[in-house]
Design a protein around this motif. Sequence first.
Motif, mmCIF file in Angstrom:
data_model
loop_
_atom_site.group_PDB
_atom_site.id
_atom_site.type_symbol
_atom_site.label_atom_id
_atom_site.label_comp_id
_atom_site.label_asym_id
_atom_site.label_seq_id
_atom_site.Cartn_x
_atom_site.Cartn_y
_atom_site.Cartn_z
ATOM 1 N N LEU A 199 -13.529 1.228 -8.130
ATOM 2 C CA LEU A 199 -13.700 0.234 -9.094
ATOM 3 C C LEU A 199 -12.726 0.104 -9.971
ATOM 4 O O LEU A 199 -12.495 -0.960 -10.657
ATOM 5 N N SER A 200 -12.333 1.191 -11.052
ATOM 6 C CA SER A 200 -11.048 0.893 -11.871
ATOM 7 C C SER A 200 -10.013 -0.140 -11.641
ATOM 8 O O SER A 200 -9.650 -0.674 -12.503
ATOM 9 N N GLU A 201 -9.627 -0.016 -10.391
ATOM 10 C CA GLU A 201 -8.578 -0.974 -10.132
ATOM 11 C C GLU A 201 -8.811 -2.512 -9.958
ATOM 12 O O GLU A 201 -8.156 -3.386 -9.837
ATOM 13 N N GLY A 222 -16.416 -1.612 -5.381
ATOM 14 C CA GLY A 222 -16.686 -0.348 -5.534
ATOM 15 C C GLY A 222 -17.538 0.425 -4.674
ATOM 16 O O GLY A 222 -18.191 1.489 -4.994
ATOM 17 N N GLN A 223 -17.326 0.060 -3.488
ATOM 18 C CA GLN A 223 -18.216 0.636 -2.448
ATOM 19 C C GLN A 223 -17.411 1.641 -1.523
ATOM 20 O O GLN A 223 -17.116 1.507 -0.158
ATOM 21 N N ILE A 247 -9.819 1.988 4.561
ATOM 22 C CA ILE A 247 -9.472 0.580 4.332
ATOM 23 C C ILE A 247 -8.003 0.303 4.160
ATOM 24 O O ILE A 247 -7.325 -0.711 4.809
ATOM 25 N N GLN A 248 -7.068 1.527 3.479
ATOM 26 C CA GLN A 248 -5.561 1.431 3.533
ATOM 27 C C GLN A 248 -5.130 2.097 4.918
ATOM 28 O O GLN A 248 -3.966 2.356 4.981
ATOM 29 N N GLY A 249 -6.152 2.294 5.827
ATOM 30 C CA GLY A 249 -5.349 3.090 7.063
ATOM 31 C C GLY A 249 -5.802 4.471 6.894
ATOM 32 O O GLY A 249 -5.811 5.165 5.952
ATOM 33 N N GLY A 250 -5.509 5.214 7.907
ATOM 34 C CA GLY A 250 -5.687 6.522 8.126
ATOM 35 C C GLY A 250 -7.362 6.915 8.328
ATOM 36 O O GLY A 250 -8.263 6.434 8.133
ATOM 37 N N GLN A 251 -7.547 8.062 7.420
ATOM 38 C CA GLN A 251 -8.857 8.625 7.443
ATOM 39 C C GLN A 251 -9.040 9.006 6.039
ATOM 40 O O GLN A 251 -8.054 9.370 5.265
ATOM 41 N N ALA A 259 -14.476 -6.159 -1.022
ATOM 42 C CA ALA A 259 -13.274 -6.606 -1.899
ATOM 43 C C ALA A 259 -12.836 -4.949 -2.406
ATOM 44 O O ALA A 259 -12.202 -4.972 -3.506
ATOM 45 N N THR A 260 -13.429 -4.017 -1.909
ATOM 46 C CA THR A 260 -13.253 -2.501 -2.266
ATOM 47 C C THR A 260 -11.823 -2.435 -1.961
ATOM 48 O O THR A 260 -11.454 -2.890 -0.877
ATOM 49 N N THR A 261 -10.993 -1.778 -2.854
ATOM 50 C CA THR A 261 -9.495 -1.559 -2.684
ATOM 51 C C THR A 261 -9.329 -0.405 -1.827
ATOM 52 O O THR A 261 -8.144 -0.205 -1.368
#
Length: 515
Positions: A244-246, A371-372, A421-425, A456-458
């Motif tokens: 969430l901070s991002e 933020g999930q 979300i960014q790939g991998g596990q 929209a969680t990064t």
Amino acid sequence: MSAFDLKYKIDRAILNALEFTSQTVRREFESLCNDPQRINGRGFTIEPTRDGRQTLIWAGRVLHSKHGPEKEAHRTIAQIEVGRADQLVLFFGGGLGYAIQIFCSQRENPCVWIEPLPEIIFLALQCVDVRDALEGGQLRILVGVPDDDSLEKLFRGRSNEDIIFFPHRASFAADVRYQSIWKRCESYLNRKSVNLATLARFDRLWARNTIANFPAILRGRPARLLFGSLPEMTAVVCGAGPSLSESLADLKAVRSQIVLIAVDTALRILNAHGIDPDFVLSVDPQPVNAFFLEGYSGRARFIIDPTVGYTGVRHIPPDRLYYFQSPFSLARLIQKYMPTEPGEVAFGGSVSTNAYDFALRLGCTRIVLLGQDLAFTGGQAHARGAVLEDRLNLKESRLFRRQLHNYNQLSALPVRWLPGIQGGQVRTNDKLIMFYQWFSRRIPQDVSDGIRVWNATTAGALIPHAEQLQLSYFESRSESRYKAALPNVQQVLQVIEQNSHPEDQINQNDFLSEL
């Protein structure tokens, strides 16, 4: 033996004894009973064995010994370690059912035979006679891939210790569905264990909170008054995951474009960055909940479960407090005697799932998750600023550091992994997976009803069926007609509150009598 020489007729009594996960599966089974020739071309072959019995060949695999399937079945059931006669034995597949028939004749344990394909049960009922076990209630046969409703009915009143899993290995080798069903049952029981542990831990606390919150509830308003008040709007459901901070800068930039619904854990960090939500959901019964709310002076409306920690409720102005229906028995009894229904918000084990459902109850048709993470992104349990650092300042000592507190949160349950979300596990645990599975089940239903759901969680776990989106998408629409069409959320709420009054009347005599 031909696949169609019935040993005994699959009559209506047997059909009614079977359980089907859907009407489609039931109709398919009935069609096979009415026209056995329909099984041709489906990849199943029955061949005689040396001892005069039959074996089933499926997907190129022989499901029973070609020499002596009954001897093989006796060896198989000898591997089942039964501790008590009341333990439920769950057979995942059974081929033609030899081992299940023998087990039912030798043991008293209740059994459930789960078979995803109606064709296999149809063929098995021609080769083994389990009529007595079915009609006597010892055996249940579940045909199809079970959903949560089927599993709730199946496991009602039982915990993990009361159930024995037993796989039919040849079936597992022939089709991946058996492994999938095994994992689904295991996951469901793990979720159920978490819920039972929660009930055992919090039942007295829930009762105390409900009684202590009663005066505040009488001065508050039912959440039902808000339902449908913000149709067609976009709601950002803000959790307190580590990432969430991002997203705070982007959230602040689009704040005027959306309805902001925050979980109470995220309230402090949002306020610290000048972001005031429209609604705050609070359901945690523990006293620590008060730390999330104290000192807040914004305009948000608080949507609470009546069992929420009463020390936190004391920080909520009565004119901005709304409550929804609680499944806890004492709270339901109190609500029964109130003049207005409080309104129902779905529970999924997490305040984030409550917030998601509340967004839909408002009438919002576009939901953005933020933020999930549902994972321990960067080795953290929550976003910085939302984990009560000031409280940890008071608790820290030579033998207790804030790093130990975070480690305890990460290691409380066994480590699990999910696609990221960014790939991998990404690293998670059974508790977070329970919420992940709730979203995974719920979002496809809402999408099919015309709801747009974005994530929209990064960072963190990749939630299925939710489209990935950057919050800046809404900022790009700031000069469009879309912005002009947005209602003023605060004005809508003021109108609702001017036309409603706190529920200060209750039928005390009847209520106290039943209490």
